[in-house]
Design an enzyme around this catalytic site. Structure first.
Site, PDB file in Angstrom:
ATOM      1  N   ASP A  99       8.690  20.237  18.923  1.00 20.80           N
ATOM      2  CA  ASP A  99       8.111  20.170  17.579  1.00 20.80           C
ATOM      3  C   ASP A  99       7.022  21.217  17.340  1.00 20.80           C
ATOM      4  OD1 ASP A  99       9.725  18.209  16.459  1.00 20.80           O
ATOM      5  OD2 ASP A  99       8.534  16.573  17.305  1.00 20.80           O
ATOM      6  N   ASP A 160      16.943  16.731  15.581  1.00 25.99           N
ATOM      7  CA  ASP A 160      15.788  17.245  14.837  1.00 25.99           C
ATOM      8  C   ASP A 160      15.437  18.676  15.239  1.00 25.99           C
ATOM      9  OD1 ASP A 160      15.960  14.530  15.636  1.00 25.99           O
ATOM     10  OD2 ASP A 160      13.959  14.075  14.898  1.00 25.99           O
TER      11      ASP A 160
END
Ligand code: GLY
Length: 377
Positions: A99, A160
């Site tokens: 992330d 993701d």
């Protein structure tokens, strides 16, 4: 992409005005924060409590988009404050993971693109280098998460991550060193093979043997269960594969984005209020507005990239955004957030809440329709 109708153009102008009217006072009363959600309508502050939290770049990204929309210097200053605060995260390796893309694309990369600030280049390259260090050569995937709570996640990859790959694509463009892009492409190929099912639904988590790279299993992750179809994961897939096409020009990624998008459109309920999982039990009415906003922005991205056949994606995106505008957004000044009915996951208790990235992608999507969005991802 077709042109917007006159009625649609007027709607876009009206929504952008409502965004500006709300977000100027909301930002003024939340200076110095990095919000994630709201409590009693008021933003919390992750910069005080958890600087490594994965969503901490979105407020910065929202500030940059609002600066583009309004020219109001307050938004730029707030974006820079978020970026400065994230420096603490660069010194906490346990809080760095795939992330890094969600944190430093909407802050340092975009500022560097806009202003050529040398500090921003340093930060973004540190984040990209750390992300590249997560590449598993046996399995050709980027490791998603760390071993928090003593769970062995050395072999975890998640859908993701497709949204984080632009950090690596950008790093190759910036440095002319192809290695970052090679890793992004290798990961995208693995995800195309192991995450995307024949019908266009996707796995959230795929677990590999970290030594041999062999796929072991898929997990339901934040969705309903193994083999289900977590709606936010579907939205990351539509948007993420479209981005890999934009950065590489390789048509197979465009086709994959379309395949996921076609499945999603076939699963959207008549209400256009998006569930947490397209395969959750029919009598459960749990919703996730973040999935609606991200799906909309991803579908718009896809329609922009297609020479033909993009209208159905644009139509669905506009319907999703109009539904949010009419039914799921608090436009009044009594709350700090825009979107309601957001969900962290299916099985946890983070339901019917506001979540910052829902607001971010709603704003980004409407600005894209106006032809005025910053290209952050
Ligand atoms: N990337 C984590 C999530 O979408 O909740």
């Amino acid at each position: 992409m077709r042109n917007l109708t006159g009625e649609e153009q007027q709607w876009v102008r009206d929504v952008l005005k409502k965004i500006e009217d709300k977000m100027v006072p909301v930002t003024q009363r939340n200076l110095d924060k990095i919000p994630y959600t709201t409590k009693d309508g008021k933003f919390d502050d992750k910069s005080a409590s958890e600087i490594t939290w994965w969503t901490n770049g979105f407020w910065g990204g929202e500030m940059w988009q609002l600066f583009k929309l309004t020219g109001n210097e307050m938004f730029r200053q707030q974006a820079i404050e978020v970026e400065d605060k994230l420096d603490a995260n660069l010194m906490i390796t346990e809080g760095l993971d795939h992330d890094n893309g969600f944190k430093w694309l909407p802050t340092s990369v975009i500022r560097y693109k806009l202003e050529k600030e040398p500090k921003s280049l340093n930060r973004a390259m540190l984040a990209a280098g750390n992300m590249a260090g997560r590449f598993n050569m046996a399995g050709n995937f980027i490791r998603a998460w760390n071993n928090w709570d003593n769970v062995d996640r050395r072999g975890y990859a998640i859908i993701d991550c497709m949204m984080n790959l632009p950090l690596l694509y950008w790093a190759s463009e910036e440095t002319t060193d192809p290695r970052f892009k090679m890793m992004a492409v290798a990961h995208a190929d693995t995800a195309m093979r192991d995450f995307v099912r024949e019908d266009g639904s996707v796995n959230h988590i795929v677990v590999y043997d970290p030594e041999t790279g062999k796929m072991k299993e898929s997990l339901g992750g934040q969705g309903y269960g193994v083999g289900s179809s977590w709606t936010r994961g579907q939205s990351w897939g539509i948007y993420g594969f479209a981005l890999s096409y934009r950065y590489t020009g390789d048509k197979k990624y465009l086709e994959t984005s379309k395949k996921i998008a076609d499945y999603v459109i076939s699963e959207l309920p008549d209400s256009y209020l998006v569930p947490i999982d397209y395969r959750q039990p029919k009598d459960v009415d749990l919703e996730d507005s973040t999935a609606a906003a991200i799906t909309a922005s991803g579908l718009i991205e896809l329609s922009f990239l297609l020479d033909e056949g993009g209208d159905k994606y644009l139509d669905a995106a506009i319907k999703l955004l109009k539904t949010l505008d009419e039914k799921r957004i608090s436009w009044g000044l009594d709350t700090d957030n825009l979107l309601n009915n957001c969900a962290v996951d299916y099985h946890g208790d983070g339901h019917n809440m506001s979540i910052i990235y829902g607001d971010y992608y709603f704003i980004e999507a409407v600005m894209k329709l106006a032809g005025n969005a910053l290209c952050i991802f």
